[in-house]
Design a protein around this motif. Structure first.
Motif, PDB file in Angstrom:
ATOM      1  N   PRO A   1      -3.502  -0.446  -3.011  1.00  0.00           N
ATOM      2  CA  PRO A   1      -4.246   0.477  -2.145  1.00  0.00           C
ATOM      3  C   PRO A   1      -3.438   1.758  -1.923  1.00  0.00           C
ATOM      4  O   PRO A   1      -2.232   1.699  -1.649  1.00  0.00           O
ATOM      5  CB  PRO A   1      -4.403  -0.298  -0.839  1.00  0.00           C
ATOM      6  CG  PRO A   1      -4.204  -1.736  -1.208  1.00  0.00           C
ATOM      7  CD  PRO A   1      -3.223  -1.716  -2.344  1.00  0.00           C
ATOM      8  N   CYS A   2      -4.101   2.889  -2.056  1.00  0.00           N
ATOM      9  CA  CYS A   2      -3.392   4.154  -1.901  1.00  0.00           C
ATOM     10  C   CYS A   2      -4.272   5.195  -1.223  1.00  0.00           C
ATOM     11  O   CYS A   2      -5.498   5.075  -1.183  1.00  0.00           O
ATOM     12  CB  CYS A   2      -2.900   4.674  -3.246  1.00  0.00           C
ATOM     13  SG  CYS A   2      -4.205   5.159  -4.392  1.00  0.00           S
TER      14      CYS A   2
ATOM     15  N   ALA B   1       0.873  -1.177   0.000  1.00  0.00           N
ATOM     16  CA  ALA B   1       0.000   0.000   0.000  1.00  0.00           C
ATOM     17  C   ALA B   1       0.904   1.219   0.000  1.00  0.00           C
ATOM     18  O   ALA B   1       2.073   1.145   0.407  1.00  0.00           O
ATOM     19  CB  ALA B   1      -0.922   0.014   1.214  1.00  0.00           C
TER      20      ALA B   1
ATOM     21  N   LEU C   1      -5.331   3.582   6.878  1.00  0.00           N
ATOM     22  CA  LEU C   1      -4.709   2.826   5.798  1.00  0.00           C
ATOM     23  C   LEU C   1      -3.868   1.688   6.372  1.00  0.00           C
ATOM     24  O   LEU C   1      -3.960   0.539   5.919  1.00  0.00           O
ATOM     25  CB  LEU C   1      -3.858   3.747   4.919  1.00  0.00           C
ATOM     26  CG  LEU C   1      -3.105   3.086   3.758  1.00  0.00           C
ATOM     27  CD1 LEU C   1      -4.067   2.369   2.808  1.00  0.00           C
ATOM     28  CD2 LEU C   1      -2.275   4.141   3.028  1.00  0.00           C
TER      29      LEU C   1
ATOM     30  N   VAL D   1      -7.843  -4.291   2.832  1.00  0.00           N
ATOM     31  CA  VAL D   1      -7.544  -3.763   1.493  1.00  0.00           C
ATOM     32  C   VAL D   1      -6.437  -4.571   0.846  1.00  0.00           C
ATOM     33  O   VAL D   1      -5.692  -5.250   1.469  1.00  0.00           O
ATOM     34  CB  VAL D   1      -7.148  -2.271   1.518  1.00  0.00           C
ATOM     35  CG1 VAL D   1      -8.314  -1.440   2.003  1.00  0.00           C
ATOM     36  CG2 VAL D   1      -5.922  -2.026   2.331  1.00  0.00           C
TER      37      VAL D   1
ATOM     38  N   SER E   1      -5.979  -1.090   7.847  1.00  0.00           N
ATOM     39  CA  SER E   1      -6.680  -1.800   6.780  1.00  0.00           C
ATOM     40  C   SER E   1      -5.750  -2.792   6.078  1.00  0.00           C
ATOM     41  O   SER E   1      -6.161  -3.917   5.775  1.00  0.00           O
ATOM     42  CB  SER E   1      -7.229  -0.797   5.756  1.00  0.00           C
ATOM     43  OG  SER E   1      -8.188   0.034   6.348  1.00  0.00           O
ATOM     44  N   VAL E   2      -4.518  -2.409   5.858  1.00  0.00           N
ATOM     45  CA  VAL E   2      -3.545  -3.310   5.244  1.00  0.00           C
ATOM     46  C   VAL E   2      -3.186  -4.432   6.217  1.00  0.00           C
ATOM     47  O   VAL E   2      -3.176  -5.606   5.859  1.00  0.00           O
ATOM     48  CB  VAL E   2      -2.288  -2.534   4.801  1.00  0.00           C
ATOM     49  CG1 VAL E   2      -1.200  -3.497   4.312  1.00  0.00           C
ATOM     50  CG2 VAL E   2      -2.630  -1.532   3.723  1.00  0.00           C
TER      51      VAL E   2
ATOM     52  N   TRP F   1      -4.305   2.156  -9.537  1.00  0.00           N
ATOM     53  CA  TRP F   1      -4.244   1.959  -8.097  1.00  0.00           C
ATOM     54  C   TRP F   1      -5.641   2.192  -7.544  1.00  0.00           C
ATOM     55  O   TRP F   1      -6.501   2.776  -8.196  1.00  0.00           O
ATOM     56  CB  TRP F   1      -3.244   2.901  -7.454  1.00  0.00           C
ATOM     57  CG  TRP F   1      -1.812   2.611  -7.821  1.00  0.00           C
ATOM     58  CD1 TRP F   1      -1.334   1.567  -8.569  1.00  0.00           C
ATOM     59  CD2 TRP F   1      -0.680   3.397  -7.466  1.00  0.00           C
ATOM     60  NE1 TRP F   1       0.022   1.654  -8.692  1.00  0.00           N
ATOM     61  CE2 TRP F   1       0.459   2.771  -8.018  1.00  0.00           C
ATOM     62  CE3 TRP F   1      -0.500   4.573  -6.746  1.00  0.00           C
ATOM     63  CZ2 TRP F   1       1.745   3.269  -7.862  1.00  0.00           C
ATOM     64  CZ3 TRP F   1       0.782   5.071  -6.575  1.00  0.00           C
ATOM     65  CH2 TRP F   1       1.885   4.421  -7.125  1.00  0.00           C
ATOM     66  N   ARG F   2      -5.874   1.750  -6.325  1.00  0.00           N
ATOM     67  CA  ARG F   2      -7.210   1.798  -5.726  1.00  0.00           C
ATOM     68  C   ARG F   2      -7.209   2.739  -4.522  1.00  0.00           C
ATOM     69  O   ARG F   2      -6.494   2.524  -3.552  1.00  0.00           O
ATOM     70  CB  ARG F   2      -7.611   0.384  -5.301  1.00  0.00           C
ATOM     71  CG  ARG F   2      -8.996   0.262  -4.753  1.00  0.00           C
ATOM     72  CD  ARG F   2      -9.406  -1.193  -4.604  1.00  0.00           C
ATOM     73  NE  ARG F   2      -8.345  -2.078  -4.145  1.00  0.00           N
ATOM     74  CZ  ARG F   2      -8.180  -2.449  -2.873  1.00  0.00           C
ATOM     75  NH1 ARG F   2      -9.009  -2.046  -1.948  1.00  0.00           N
ATOM     76  NH2 ARG F   2      -7.197  -3.267  -2.551  1.00  0.00           N
ATOM     77  N   TRP F   3      -8.048   3.765  -4.599  1.00  0.00           N
ATOM     78  CA  TRP F   3      -8.188   4.687  -3.477  1.00  0.00           C
ATOM     79  C   TRP F   3      -8.863   3.971  -2.308  1.00  0.00           C
ATOM     80  O   TRP F   3      -9.925   3.399  -2.475  1.00  0.00           O
ATOM     81  CB  TRP F   3      -9.019   5.908  -3.859  1.00  0.00           C
ATOM     82  CG  TRP F   3      -8.332   6.789  -4.849  1.00  0.00           C
ATOM     83  CD1 TRP F   3      -8.658   6.926  -6.165  1.00  0.00           C
ATOM     84  CD2 TRP F   3      -7.207   7.622  -4.619  1.00  0.00           C
ATOM     85  NE1 TRP F   3      -7.789   7.797  -6.754  1.00  0.00           N
ATOM     86  CE2 TRP F   3      -6.884   8.246  -5.830  1.00  0.00           C
ATOM     87  CE3 TRP F   3      -6.423   7.897  -3.505  1.00  0.00           C
ATOM     88  CZ2 TRP F   3      -5.822   9.140  -5.968  1.00  0.00           C
ATOM     89  CZ3 TRP F   3      -5.366   8.781  -3.629  1.00  0.00           C
ATOM     90  CH2 TRP F   3      -5.078   9.395  -4.850  1.00  0.00           C
ATOM     91  N   VAL F   4      -8.233   4.034  -1.150  1.00  0.00           N
ATOM     92  CA  VAL F   4      -8.800   3.446   0.061  1.00  0.00           C
ATOM     93  C   VAL F   4      -9.699   4.469   0.744  1.00  0.00           C
ATOM     94  O   VAL F   4     -10.713   4.120   1.353  1.00  0.00           O
ATOM     95  CB  VAL F   4      -7.674   2.987   1.009  1.00  0.00           C
ATOM     96  CG1 VAL F   4      -8.213   2.522   2.341  1.00  0.00           C
ATOM     97  CG2 VAL F   4      -6.862   1.887   0.351  1.00  0.00           C
TER      98      VAL F   4
END
Length: 153
Positions: free
Chosen positions: A89-90, A54, A144, A153, A147-148, A116-119
């Protein structure tokens, strides 16, 4: 272990405080499966992105755009990571003296191209410095990181 990469442009005392706050939050003692690496954009490259799970981006608003340092990071890394990090995840925070929308749009455009995927939605810290900015970056980074760490995520 999973890895969170923080790439933050921090040319002032206040932006260094934001970067350091993000790092401390991502190193919370309850995070058992996550390590955190923090780098300045000019010191980071594609190998750092390829090694992470991430990424948290931090930039100043410069003339209605992201910092030149963050743009340089993207220029050097884009094609090397493009095919390898889909869905990364970013999250993003912008320290904006004005409205930050140009900076947000520019980063979103590059992140969209990278797929990339917005968290979380980008965090824009507008106007004169407020101590609450650090609290907001802490929450963004911690959310973030947790979540990781927990595989969300």
């Amino acid at each position: 272990m999973k890895q969170l990469l923080i790439i933050a442009h921090a040319p002032s005392e206040n932006t260094r405080l934001l970067r350091d706050t993000a790092y401390r939050a991502a190193c919370h003692p309850d995070l058992e499966q996550l390590s955190c690496v923090v780098k300045a954009p000019l010191d980071a490259g594609p190998e750092d992105v390829l090694a992470c799970d991430a990424i948290l981006l931090g930039t100043t608003e410069n003339l209605g755009y992201m910092s030149g340092a963050l743009k340089d990071f993207f220029d050097r890394s884009y094609y090397s990571v493009l095919e390898h990090k889909y869905g990364l995840p970013c999250a993003l925070y912008v320290r904006a003296g004005h409205d930050g929308t140009g900076t947000q749009r520019a980063v979103e455009s590059i992140v969209s191209g990278l797929r990339w995927r917005w968290v979380q939605p980008p965090l824009i810290l507008r106007g004169s410095w407020q101590q609450s900015f650090a609290d907001q970056v802490e929450e963004l980074s911690m959310t973030l990181a947790f979540s990781v760490d927990n595989g969300i995520v």
